[in-house]
Design a protein around this motif. Structure first.
Motif, PDB file in Angstrom:
ATOM      1  N   ASN A 124     -11.871  96.404  -1.993  1.00 27.32           N
ATOM      2  CA  ASN A 124     -11.589  97.688  -1.357  1.00 27.32           C
ATOM      3  C   ASN A 124     -12.157  98.871  -2.138  1.00 27.32           C
ATOM      4  O   ASN A 124     -12.253  99.969  -1.588  1.00 27.32           O
ATOM      5  CB  ASN A 124     -10.070  97.865  -1.203  1.00 27.32           C
ATOM      6  N   PRO A 161     -18.935  96.049   4.574  1.00 22.70           N
ATOM      7  CA  PRO A 161     -18.461  96.252   3.195  1.00 22.70           C
ATOM      8  C   PRO A 161     -19.618  96.197   2.198  1.00 22.70           C
ATOM      9  O   PRO A 161     -20.568  95.429   2.368  1.00 22.70           O
ATOM     10  CB  PRO A 161     -17.496  95.081   2.977  1.00 22.70           C
ATOM     11  N   PRO A 214     -12.387  93.259   2.108  1.00 19.73           N
ATOM     12  CA  PRO A 214     -11.511  94.443   2.059  1.00 19.73           C
ATOM     13  C   PRO A 214     -10.528  94.404   3.223  1.00 19.73           C
ATOM     14  O   PRO A 214     -10.721  93.673   4.200  1.00 19.73           O
ATOM     15  CB  PRO A 214     -12.490  95.618   2.190  1.00 19.73           C
ATOM     16  N   ILE A 237      -2.229  96.628  -1.657  1.00 19.96           N
ATOM     17  CA  ILE A 237      -3.620  96.572  -1.187  1.00 19.96           C
ATOM     18  C   ILE A 237      -4.130  95.135  -1.205  1.00 19.96           C
ATOM     19  O   ILE A 237      -4.830  94.692  -0.280  1.00 19.96           O
ATOM     20  CB  ILE A 237      -4.507  97.478  -2.055  1.00 19.96           C
ATOM     21  N   SER A 256      -5.359  92.963   2.066  1.00 15.68           N
ATOM     22  CA  SER A 256      -6.689  92.338   2.096  1.00 15.68           C
ATOM     23  C   SER A 256      -6.584  90.845   2.334  1.00 15.68           C
ATOM     24  O   SER A 256      -7.365  90.269   3.090  1.00 15.68           O
ATOM     25  CB  SER A 256      -7.430  92.606   0.785  1.00 15.68           C
TER      26      SER A 256
END
Length: 605
Positions: A26, A106, A119, A491, A495
């Motif tokens: 990310n 990405p 991500p 996060i 993901s």
């Protein structure tokens, strides 16, 4: 007293390393990109890729890179404006032979993506695209099933030479028998067709009448089947459009939500998603006059009256040779310079086509295009919406040779050939659908939402960090470190699960930032109370974590229950909020109780 065993410290370290590892993709960001795929699903050659690259250089489109991946070509751009301009140029250059879709690629390095790491997925409000909400005509699904029952029952009674008159009144099929002695045989035949049907016998003036109806369970099952089949078909159609990370899901009893991130042209998507087109192949009634039948207003026995694309009447035989559900593949092609659709049939369809072409050499066969649409008319001062079934003969050709599983349809335009191939390849809808809502979100607005959401997280994080340092000093620094670990784990989980992050999801993360230190506040205040009553620092730390655990667990469990209820009964944005809130609660329990305790043990133990 305040020491973790080695395995517990290692566990915290491993969780932290894994969290950073899964969250890593990310931090590299994404590039606005264009994905190109051939309409027939074949891969691009090196020469074709080179031609496209030369064209991009010629028009100076400002692309970053171009490369082949599986059966597609991915073109990266620096800015969204260049991406939009590039997609328009590629559509004009490639024509209808290829699908051009907007997406975000990405920038994750190969040494990370090689492990399958991705991500987190961004929702429509953050990425931009098109949102549709369709309503499924469940009554039409029931009617289609009843019509199938009528056809099956009629055929079974004809085979047994039972005289009858079949009518449909609402959801009930009435079968009037000419001979009362056929009553038992007719009931047995209907039971063979479907043993679950409800059958009642009533007496009428002309004789016994069998009333056949579907049970409530059958009606519910048919409605659910129509919804699920439509979702499956629409997913197939979305895949044919080449949209990255689409969302197709049920909402409520009879609605389907479709979100197409990156799509900025809703007209093509709506035309493909909402169409109920299918085909039927029938023989032409040669020895009858279609114009006479049109003048009389009725077709001869065994024939049906239709019109062609010009509006001329055409008589076709009622028996269908092959229907749309027997097609297993369809692709756009050209025949003698004219657009065409190449068709491939399944075993049953190819056998029927083979027998028909053998018996009917040098006779005309027609292709009947069937499409259901919604029409709104004014009646008695009110607008009434109803379903209209359009049937049009798009092609009549003379059978010049025997064929079975593969052949071509001509008489269509380039656009019609492309759309028809997609519809036939993706399958027909089990019930008509009608658009009730449409929203288009531009990519610049999506980026603005991302920036504002990120700004909100940073401001909330900064205020919490400053407060904790000011009020709790060294312990506040430890709580802040746990807070950063908590955000990293959230996060990482997003993901790993590939759950779509939306604006309400960002709100859930902002709320998590405040709740993550809530447990630390309870623990630290408990430690202060223990010190005030004269306990040693080591004993106070132990008592603070032990005595605050029950309160922390109760508070977080009740919040978790509320989040699960939101996820279970909520839709769309509410689910996004519930997902991030649930993940934040789980990770905050770990960081506040276990991870922060490990750091406290290292510093003060």
């Amino acid at each position: 007293m305040n020491q973790y065993p080695l395995w517990k410290n290692l566990m915290v370290l491993v969780v932290l390393i894994l969290g950073i590892w899964f969250a890593l993709p990310n931090f590299y960001g994404e590039d606005p990109a264009v994905v190109i795929a051939k309409e027939n699903g074949q891969a691009f050659s090196k020469l074709e890729t080179s031609d496209i690259e030369q064209y991009l250089q010629k028009i100076n489109s400002g692309y970053k890179s171009i490369r082949r991946q599986s059966n597609q070509i991915l073109i990266r751009y620096e800015q969204v404006e260049e991406q939009l301009s590039g997609s328009d140029s590629m559509r004009a250059y490639l024509g209808r032979s290829s699908t051009v879709a907007l997406t975000f690629a990405p920038r994750t390095p190969n040494w990370i993506s090689g492990f399958g790491l991705k991500p987190m997925s961004l929702g429509l409000d953050l990425r931009g695209g098109v949102h549709f909400k369709f309503q499924v005509d469940l009554d039409a699904a029931i009617e289609q099933r009843l019509n199938q029952y009528i056809a099956d029952i009629n055929k079974a009674l004809i085979d047994k030479r039972i005289r009858r008159n079949i009518k449909k009144q609402g959801n009930v099929i009435s079968i009037e028998l000419s001979d009362p002695e056929d009553l038992s045989s007719a009931r047995s035949l209907i039971r063979e067709i479907d043993p679950l049907l409800e059958i009642k016998t009533v007496t009428a003036n002309l004789g016994p009448v069998l009333q056949v109806a579907m049970t409530q369970d059958q009606l519910k099952e048919r409605r659910d089947f129509a919804i699920q089949q439509n979702i499956l078909t629409m997913r197939n159609r979305v895949n044919e459009l080449g949209v990255a990370e689409p969302i197709v899901q049920r909402q409520g009893l009879d609605r389907i939500v479709v979100q197409l991130p990156g799509v900025q042209d809703p007209t093509q998507a709506e035309r493909i998603l909402g169409a109920t087109a299918t085909l039927e192949f029938r023989m032409v009634c040669e020895n009858e006059s279609a114009f006479d039948a049109e003048a009389k207003g009725r077709a001869p026995i065994g024939c049906e009256l239709f019109v062609d694309r010009v509006g001329n009447p055409v008589l076709l035989k009622k028996k269908t040779i092959v229907s749309g559900d027997q097609l297993i593949d369809a692709s756009q092609t050209f025949s003698e310079g004219r657009p065409a659709v190449s068709i491939r049939l399944d075993n049953k369809g190819s056998q029927s086509m083979l027998e028909t072409t053998k018996r009917n050499l040098n006779k005309p066969m027609a292709v009947l295009f069937i499409q259901q649409r919604q029409e709104t008319k004014e009646r008695d001062g009110q607008f009434v919406t109803s379903s209209v079934l359009d049937k049009e003969v798009i092609n009549i050709a003379t059978i010049r040779g025997v064929f079975s599983s593969q052949f071509q349809i001509t008489g269509v335009s380039v656009v019609e050939a492309k759309d028809l191939a997609i519809l036939l390849r993706a399958g027909a809808l089990a019930a008509p659908i009608f658009k009730v809502e449409e929203k288009t979100i531009g990519p610049s607005l999506g980026q603005d939402n991302i920036n504002r959401g990120f700004q909100a997280i940073l401001i909330g994080l900064a205020m919490v960090v400053l407060f904790m340092i000011f009020y709790y000093k060294g312990f506040g620094l430890i709580a802040n470190f746990g807070l950063f670990i908590n955000l990293t784990l959230v996060i990482a989980l997003l993901s790993l699960l590939q759950a779509s992050l939306t604006l309400p999801g960002i709100a859930g993360i902002v709320l998590t930032v405040g709740m993550a230190v809530d447990a630390n506040v309870l623990i630290f205040e408990r430690i202060r109370e223990e010190i005030r009553i004269g306990n040693s620092p080591q004993a106070s730390i132990t008592a603070g974590y032990q005595k605050a655990f029950g309160t922390i667990a109760d508070a977080n469990i009740t919040t978790l229950i509320a989040a699960l209820v939101l996820f279970t009964f909520g839709t769309g944005p509410i689910k996004g909020f519930a997902i991030t809130l649930t993940l934040g609660i789980i990770t905050s329990m770990f960081t506040a109780i276990i991870a922060s305790r490990a750091i406290v043990n290292i510093v003060y133990g």
